[in-house]
Write a protein that holds these residues in place. Structure first.
Motif, PDB file in Angstrom:
ATOM      1  N   MET A   1      19.508 -21.644 -69.233  1.00 40.20           N
ATOM      2  CA  MET A   1      17.957 -22.007 -69.562  1.00 40.20           C
ATOM      3  C   MET A   1      17.971 -21.942 -71.013  1.00 40.20           C
ATOM      4  SD  MET A   1      16.843 -21.533 -66.337  1.00 40.20           S
ATOM      5  CE  MET A   1      15.172 -20.891 -66.806  1.00 40.20           C
ATOM      6  N   LEU A   2      16.700 -22.518 -71.358  1.00 36.26           N
ATOM      7  CA  LEU A   2      16.419 -22.949 -72.803  1.00 36.26           C
ATOM      8  C   LEU A   2      15.505 -21.870 -73.246  1.00 36.26           C
ATOM      9  CD1 LEU A   2      15.311 -26.969 -72.004  1.00 36.26           C
ATOM     10  CD2 LEU A   2      17.555 -26.084 -73.161  1.00 36.26           C
ATOM     11  N   LYS A   3      15.401 -21.935 -74.626  1.00 41.14           N
ATOM     12  CA  LYS A   3      14.625 -21.182 -75.540  1.00 41.14           C
ATOM     13  C   LYS A   3      14.167 -21.972 -76.410  1.00 41.14           C
ATOM     14  CE  LYS A   3      16.974 -16.412 -74.988  1.00 41.14           C
ATOM     15  NZ  LYS A   3      17.484 -15.234 -75.779  1.00 41.14           N
ATOM     16  N   LEU A   4      12.605 -22.148 -76.552  1.00 45.12           N
ATOM     17  CA  LEU A   4      12.039 -22.990 -77.355  1.00 45.12           C
ATOM     18  C   LEU A   4      11.115 -22.175 -78.477  1.00 45.12           C
ATOM     19  CD1 LEU A   4      10.436 -25.624 -74.758  1.00 45.12           C
ATOM     20  CD2 LEU A   4      12.820 -25.873 -76.110  1.00 45.12           C
ATOM     21  N   ASN A   5      11.329 -22.763 -79.509  1.00 46.20           N
ATOM     22  CA  ASN A   5      10.566 -22.196 -80.628  1.00 46.20           C
ATOM     23  C   ASN A   5       9.621 -23.283 -80.887  1.00 46.20           C
ATOM     24  OD1 ASN A   5       9.556 -21.215 -83.122  1.00 46.20           O
ATOM     25  ND2 ASN A   5      11.089 -21.531 -84.343  1.00 46.20           N
ATOM     26  N   LEU A   6       8.345 -23.433 -80.453  1.00 37.63           N
ATOM     27  CA  LEU A   6       7.403 -24.548 -80.539  1.00 37.63           C
ATOM     28  C   LEU A   6       6.865 -24.544 -81.717  1.00 37.63           C
ATOM     29  CD1 LEU A   6       6.447 -24.776 -76.697  1.00 37.63           C
ATOM     30  CD2 LEU A   6       8.162 -25.936 -77.808  1.00 37.63           C
ATOM     31  N   GLY A   7       6.398 -25.849 -82.467  1.00 33.88           N
ATOM     32  CA  GLY A   7       5.794 -25.675 -83.603  1.00 33.88           C
ATOM     33  C   GLY A   7       6.501 -24.842 -84.725  1.00 33.88           C
ATOM     34  N   CYS A   8       7.702 -25.215 -84.923  1.00 37.32           N
ATOM     35  CA  CYS A   8       8.546 -24.174 -85.612  1.00 37.32           C
ATOM     36  C   CYS A   8       8.254 -24.202 -87.049  1.00 37.32           C
ATOM     37  CB  CYS A   8      10.209 -24.395 -85.658  1.00 37.32           C
ATOM     38  SG  CYS A   8      10.594 -25.936 -85.895  1.00 37.32           S
ATOM     39  N   GLY A   9       7.823 -25.514 -87.546  1.00 34.60           N
ATOM     40  CA  GLY A   9       7.749 -25.564 -88.865  1.00 34.60           C
ATOM     41  C   GLY A   9       9.145 -25.310 -89.755  1.00 34.60           C
ATOM     42  N   HIS A  10       8.999 -24.439 -90.729  1.00 34.01           N
ATOM     43  CA  HIS A  10      10.159 -24.195 -91.388  1.00 34.01           C
ATOM     44  C   HIS A  10      10.793 -22.731 -90.909  1.00 34.01           C
ATOM     45  CE1 HIS A  10       9.620 -27.464 -94.237  1.00 34.01           C
ATOM     46  NE2 HIS A  10       8.396 -26.987 -94.333  1.00 34.01           N
ATOM     47  N   ASP A  11      10.290 -21.991 -89.902  1.00 38.31           N
ATOM     48  CA  ASP A  11      10.812 -20.832 -89.152  1.00 38.31           C
ATOM     49  C   ASP A  11      11.777 -21.345 -88.199  1.00 38.31           C
ATOM     50  OD1 ASP A  11      11.169 -18.276 -88.371  1.00 38.31           O
ATOM     51  OD2 ASP A  11       9.317 -18.330 -87.342  1.00 38.31           O
ATOM     52  N   LYS A  12      12.966 -21.693 -88.709  1.00 34.39           N
ATOM     53  CA  LYS A  12      14.064 -21.947 -87.580  1.00 34.39           C
ATOM     54  C   LYS A  12      14.481 -20.643 -87.089  1.00 34.39           C
ATOM     55  CE  LYS A  12      13.723 -26.345 -88.992  1.00 34.39           C
ATOM     56  NZ  LYS A  12      13.227 -26.141 -90.051  1.00 34.39           N
ATOM     57  N   ARG A  13      14.800 -20.774 -85.970  1.00 33.90           N
ATOM     58  CA  ARG A  13      15.266 -19.273 -84.960  1.00 33.90           C
ATOM     59  C   ARG A  13      16.548 -19.794 -84.407  1.00 33.90           C
ATOM     60  NH1 ARG A  13      10.324 -15.706 -83.575  1.00 33.90           N
ATOM     61  NH2 ARG A  13       8.902 -16.288 -85.077  1.00 33.90           N
ATOM     62  N   THR A  14      17.545 -18.802 -84.643  1.00 35.31           N
ATOM     63  CA  THR A  14      19.025 -18.910 -83.897  1.00 35.31           C
ATOM     64  C   THR A  14      18.810 -18.684 -82.457  1.00 35.31           C
ATOM     65  OG1 THR A  14      20.043 -18.306 -86.018  1.00 35.31           O
ATOM     66  CG2 THR A  14      21.257 -18.103 -83.934  1.00 35.31           C
ATOM     67  N   GLY A  15      19.516 -19.481 -81.796  1.00 36.45           N
ATOM     68  CA  GLY A  15      19.461 -19.358 -80.232  1.00 36.45           C
ATOM     69  C   GLY A  15      18.308 -20.219 -79.623  1.00 36.45           C
ATOM     70  N   PHE A  16      17.550 -20.950 -80.491  1.00 31.80           N
ATOM     71  CA  PHE A  16      16.282 -21.557 -80.066  1.00 31.80           C
ATOM     72  C   PHE A  16      16.533 -22.827 -80.207  1.00 31.80           C
ATOM     73  CE2 PHE A  16      14.668 -17.182 -80.109  1.00 31.80           C
ATOM     74  CZ  PHE A  16      13.609 -16.997 -78.935  1.00 31.80           C
TER      75      PHE A  16
END
Length: 191
Positions: free
Chosen positions: A1-16
């Protein structure tokens, strides 16, 4: 299953999968969230994070409702959607000319089919958007960041939750950010 960080800008998240419309942010995937359909399969996403994004999207009502429908479409049953936004009565919301829509718990609850059916039964006037759009989620939790000087007074016991609620209804800059966690219901509430 996917994990999405939508509209991340400069806030990158590990595992997403970090997604943004701006290639300059160097996301994992460049996607304009106001264009449909989104590039993910039906029911393929287990978790979505939207931190300081949704208030920038959907100035046009049809586009906003399209975003809600796409969130629902790509999510698996019981997926978690976490949305953080500035409170609409804060300078953080009001000062940014790219903010196009206030996001509130009440507005997000309009996509809860259980509450839609209850409102209809009681003769309520809320638009049953969950039923109309065939989407359904339940608000699992909401949290707010109380701003100063309210926070110190609340934490020091000088103000109660009722005092803060009254202050939010009557003053600006009581709450900074709001975080809402929804759980996707598939199939939708049959009630």
């Amino acid at each position: 299953m996917l994990k999405l960080n939508l509209g991340c800008g400069h806030d990158k998240r590990t595992g997403f999968i970090n997604v943004d419309s701006q290639a300059a942010c160097q996301p994992d995937q460049v996607v304009d969230l106001e264009r449909f359909p989104w590039p993910w399969a039906d029911g393929s996403v287990d978790e979505i994070v939207m931190s300081h994004v949704l208030e920038h999207l959907g100035a046009d009502t049809d586009t906003y409702l399209g975003i809600i429908k796409e969130l629902y479409r790509v999510c698996a049953p019981d997926a978690r959607v976490t949305i953080t936004v500035p409170h609409p009565r804060s300078d953080n919301y009001l000062a940014d000319p790219t903010h196009v829509r206030p996001i509130t718990a009440m507005g997000l609850q309009m996509f809860n089919q259980e509450q839609n059916r209850q409102s209809i039964q009681e003769g309520g006037s809320s638009t049953p958007l969950g039923i109309y759009l065939n989407v359904d989620w339940a608000l699992e939790s909401s949290d707010v960041k109380i701003l100063e000087p309210w926070a110190s007074r609340f934490n020091g016991g000088q103000l109660t939750e009722d005092d803060i609620t009254l202050a939010v209804q009557n003053f600006y800059n009581v709450i900074g950010d709001c975080t809402f966690v929804m759980r996707i219901r598939k199939p939708a509430f049959a009630g």
